[in-house]
Design a protein around this motif. Structure first.
Motif, PDB file in Angstrom:
ATOM      1  N   PHE A  70       0.831  -1.194   0.000  1.00  0.00           N
ATOM      2  CA  PHE A  70       0.000   0.000   0.000  1.00  0.00           C
ATOM      3  C   PHE A  70       0.871   1.252   0.000  1.00  0.00           C
ATOM      4  O   PHE A  70       2.032   1.212   0.390  1.00  0.00           O
ATOM      5  CB  PHE A  70      -0.934   0.026   1.218  1.00  0.00           C
ATOM      6  CG  PHE A  70      -0.211   0.066   2.531  1.00  0.00           C
ATOM      7  CD1 PHE A  70       0.128   1.270   3.121  1.00  0.00           C
ATOM      8  CD2 PHE A  70       0.144  -1.114   3.182  1.00  0.00           C
ATOM      9  CE1 PHE A  70       0.811   1.309   4.330  1.00  0.00           C
ATOM     10  CE2 PHE A  70       0.819  -1.091   4.390  1.00  0.00           C
ATOM     11  CZ  PHE A  70       1.157   0.130   4.968  1.00  0.00           C
ATOM     12  N   VAL A  71       0.290   2.339  -0.460  1.00  0.00           N
ATOM     13  CA  VAL A  71       0.856   3.678  -0.343  1.00  0.00           C
ATOM     14  C   VAL A  71      -0.264   4.575   0.159  1.00  0.00           C
ATOM     15  O   VAL A  71      -1.325   4.644  -0.449  1.00  0.00           O
ATOM     16  CB  VAL A  71       1.390   4.207  -1.694  1.00  0.00           C
ATOM     17  CG1 VAL A  71       1.662   5.708  -1.621  1.00  0.00           C
ATOM     18  CG2 VAL A  71       2.635   3.464  -2.114  1.00  0.00           C
ATOM     19  N   ILE A  72      -0.035   5.223   1.279  1.00  0.00           N
ATOM     20  CA  ILE A  72      -0.975   6.195   1.814  1.00  0.00           C
ATOM     21  C   ILE A  72      -0.389   7.569   1.497  1.00  0.00           C
ATOM     22  O   ILE A  72       0.670   7.935   2.010  1.00  0.00           O
ATOM     23  CB  ILE A  72      -1.162   6.042   3.343  1.00  0.00           C
ATOM     24  CG1 ILE A  72      -1.550   4.613   3.712  1.00  0.00           C
ATOM     25  CG2 ILE A  72      -2.172   7.064   3.858  1.00  0.00           C
ATOM     26  CD1 ILE A  72      -2.811   4.096   3.082  1.00  0.00           C
ATOM     27  N   GLY A  73      -1.050   8.305   0.627  1.00  0.00           N
ATOM     28  CA  GLY A  73      -0.539   9.601   0.216  1.00  0.00           C
ATOM     29  C   GLY A  73      -1.670  10.572  -0.030  1.00  0.00           C
ATOM     30  O   GLY A  73      -2.841  10.196  -0.049  1.00  0.00           O
ATOM     31  N   PHE A  74      -1.310  11.826  -0.233  1.00  0.00           N
ATOM     32  CA  PHE A  74      -2.317  12.849  -0.479  1.00  0.00           C
ATOM     33  C   PHE A  74      -1.711  14.019  -1.233  1.00  0.00           C
ATOM     34  O   PHE A  74      -0.497  14.199  -1.275  1.00  0.00           O
ATOM     35  CB  PHE A  74      -2.957  13.324   0.830  1.00  0.00           C
ATOM     36  CG  PHE A  74      -1.995  13.873   1.849  1.00  0.00           C
ATOM     37  CD1 PHE A  74      -1.675  15.219   1.882  1.00  0.00           C
ATOM     38  CD2 PHE A  74      -1.421  13.027   2.799  1.00  0.00           C
ATOM     39  CE1 PHE A  74      -0.804  15.727   2.831  1.00  0.00           C
ATOM     40  CE2 PHE A  74      -0.557  13.521   3.756  1.00  0.00           C
ATOM     41  CZ  PHE A  74      -0.245  14.880   3.772  1.00  0.00           C
TER      42      PHE A  74
ATOM     43  N   PRO B 202       0.110  23.792  -3.126  1.00  0.00           N
ATOM     44  CA  PRO B 202      -0.533  23.311  -4.346  1.00  0.00           C
ATOM     45  C   PRO B 202       0.393  22.619  -5.343  1.00  0.00           C
ATOM     46  O   PRO B 202      -0.097  21.937  -6.245  1.00  0.00           O
ATOM     47  CB  PRO B 202      -1.154  24.572  -4.956  1.00  0.00           C
ATOM     48  CG  PRO B 202      -0.501  25.718  -4.290  1.00  0.00           C
ATOM     49  CD  PRO B 202      -0.006  25.239  -2.957  1.00  0.00           C
ATOM     50  N   ASP B 203       1.694  22.745  -5.192  1.00  0.00           N
ATOM     51  CA  ASP B 203       2.625  22.060  -6.092  1.00  0.00           C
ATOM     52  C   ASP B 203       3.058  20.705  -5.560  1.00  0.00           C
ATOM     53  O   ASP B 203       3.714  19.945  -6.268  1.00  0.00           O
ATOM     54  CB  ASP B 203       3.879  22.922  -6.322  1.00  0.00           C
ATOM     55  CG  ASP B 203       3.579  24.195  -7.086  1.00  0.00           C
ATOM     56  OD1 ASP B 203       2.541  24.249  -7.772  1.00  0.00           O
ATOM     57  OD2 ASP B 203       4.379  25.142  -6.991  1.00  0.00           O
ATOM     58  N   GLU B 204       2.699  20.381  -4.303  1.00  0.00           N
ATOM     59  CA  GLU B 204       3.236  19.186  -3.657  1.00  0.00           C
ATOM     60  C   GLU B 204       2.206  18.094  -3.423  1.00  0.00           C
ATOM     61  O   GLU B 204       1.045  18.363  -3.133  1.00  0.00           O
ATOM     62  CB  GLU B 204       3.846  19.545  -2.294  1.00  0.00           C
ATOM     63  CG  GLU B 204       5.096  20.375  -2.398  1.00  0.00           C
ATOM     64  CD  GLU B 204       5.706  20.692  -1.039  1.00  0.00           C
ATOM     65  OE1 GLU B 204       5.319  20.073  -0.017  1.00  0.00           O
ATOM     66  OE2 GLU B 204       6.576  21.585  -0.993  1.00  0.00           O
ATOM     67  N   ALA B 205       2.709  16.870  -3.528  1.00  0.00           N
ATOM     68  CA  ALA B 205       2.002  15.681  -3.063  1.00  0.00           C
ATOM     69  C   ALA B 205       2.891  15.063  -1.992  1.00  0.00           C
ATOM     70  O   ALA B 205       4.103  15.307  -1.961  1.00  0.00           O
ATOM     71  CB  ALA B 205       1.772  14.702  -4.208  1.00  0.00           C
ATOM     72  N   TYR B 206       2.302  14.260  -1.121  1.00  0.00           N
ATOM     73  CA  TYR B 206       3.056  13.715   0.005  1.00  0.00           C
ATOM     74  C   TYR B 206       2.721  12.242   0.189  1.00  0.00           C
ATOM     75  O   TYR B 206       1.547  11.862   0.202  1.00  0.00           O
ATOM     76  CB  TYR B 206       2.710  14.492   1.283  1.00  0.00           C
ATOM     77  CG  TYR B 206       3.490  14.045   2.480  1.00  0.00           C
ATOM     78  CD1 TYR B 206       4.789  14.477   2.681  1.00  0.00           C
ATOM     79  CD2 TYR B 206       2.938  13.168   3.406  1.00  0.00           C
ATOM     80  CE1 TYR B 206       5.521  14.056   3.783  1.00  0.00           C
ATOM     81  CE2 TYR B 206       3.667  12.744   4.508  1.00  0.00           C
ATOM     82  CZ  TYR B 206       4.953  13.190   4.688  1.00  0.00           C
ATOM     83  OH  TYR B 206       5.676  12.768   5.764  1.00  0.00           O
ATOM     84  N   ILE B 207       3.741  11.434   0.326  1.00  0.00           N
ATOM     85  CA  ILE B 207       3.572  10.009   0.650  1.00  0.00           C
ATOM     86  C   ILE B 207       3.849   9.862   2.134  1.00  0.00           C
ATOM     87  O   ILE B 207       4.964  10.087   2.603  1.00  0.00           O
ATOM     88  CB  ILE B 207       4.492   9.121  -0.200  1.00  0.00           C
ATOM     89  CG1 ILE B 207       4.086   9.228  -1.669  1.00  0.00           C
ATOM     90  CG2 ILE B 207       4.426   7.678   0.298  1.00  0.00           C
ATOM     91  CD1 ILE B 207       4.993   8.486  -2.624  1.00  0.00           C
ATOM     92  N   HIS B 208       2.801   9.476   2.864  1.00  0.00           N
ATOM     93  CA  HIS B 208       2.912   9.398   4.321  1.00  0.00           C
ATOM     94  C   HIS B 208       3.397   8.034   4.798  1.00  0.00           C
ATOM     95  O   HIS B 208       4.181   7.937   5.736  1.00  0.00           O
ATOM     96  CB  HIS B 208       1.556   9.708   4.957  1.00  0.00           C
ATOM     97  CG  HIS B 208       1.533   9.479   6.429  1.00  0.00           C
ATOM     98  ND1 HIS B 208       2.286  10.236   7.300  1.00  0.00           N
ATOM     99  CD2 HIS B 208       0.871   8.575   7.184  1.00  0.00           C
ATOM    100  CE1 HIS B 208       2.086   9.801   8.537  1.00  0.00           C
ATOM    101  NE2 HIS B 208       1.235   8.796   8.495  1.00  0.00           N
ATOM    102  N   PHE B 209       2.921   6.975   4.191  1.00  0.00           N
ATOM    103  CA  PHE B 209       3.240   5.639   4.705  1.00  0.00           C
ATOM    104  C   PHE B 209       3.186   4.654   3.547  1.00  0.00           C
ATOM    105  O   PHE B 209       2.263   4.696   2.739  1.00  0.00           O
ATOM    106  CB  PHE B 209       2.202   5.251   5.762  1.00  0.00           C
ATOM    107  CG  PHE B 209       2.713   4.354   6.840  1.00  0.00           C
ATOM    108  CD1 PHE B 209       3.223   4.868   8.018  1.00  0.00           C
ATOM    109  CD2 PHE B 209       2.676   2.984   6.695  1.00  0.00           C
ATOM    110  CE1 PHE B 209       3.680   4.038   9.029  1.00  0.00           C
ATOM    111  CE2 PHE B 209       3.128   2.148   7.697  1.00  0.00           C
ATOM    112  CZ  PHE B 209       3.637   2.682   8.868  1.00  0.00           C
TER     113      PHE B 209
END
Length: 135
Positions: free
Chosen positions: A43-47, A53-60
């Motif tokens: 899995f990838v938990i991201g948002f 507004p230019d960034e996405a982030y992968i949390h776990f």
């Protein structure tokens, strides 16, 4: 499904890093992979950052131990990168502990720039390495 396996996958308690908030509010931008028998494989938990507004982030991110080195994590990351591009994001970020050598190697192999350990990033004695990858 995820919280049932992640402590075993990591070999230590990590469920506190993935509270229900992430699964309730970011399921549209998170990814699940199942094995042929329907078991959780990764899995990838991201948002997409609501504040940057230019960034996405992968949390776990997690991959079942028997699926590691199969290309599954790479595939999940590539899918997340595609979602981020579709949303107009130009950078993906993530963090890890400076002691998580496997994560650091993986992110470098995926083209992320890697910071030096940032002392106290998440509070006292919570040092982190910050990753950034241009899309």
């Amino acid at each position: 499904m995820i919280v049932r396996v992640i402590d075993d996958w990591w070999g230590r308690p990590v469920t506190g890093l993935l509270n229900r908030l992430y699964l309730n509010h970011f399921h549209d931008t998170s990814l699940i992979a199942e094995s042929r028998d329907g078991e959780l494989a990764g899995f990838v938990i991201g948002f997409m950052s609501p504040s940057r507004p230019d960034e996405a982030y992968i949390h776990f991110t997690g991959v079942a131990p028997h699926m590691r080195r199969s290309g599954l994590a790479r595939s999940l990351y590539e899918q997340f990168f595609a979602m981020a591009r579709e949303e107009g994001r130009t950078t993906v970020k993530a963090v890890t502990s400076p002691h998580n050598n496997r994560s650091i190697r993986f992110h470098k192999a995926m083209g992320f720039d890697c910071s030096e350990p940032m002392i106290g990033y998440d509070g006292p004695e919570q040092d982190r390495v910050v990753f950034a990858r241009a899309l």
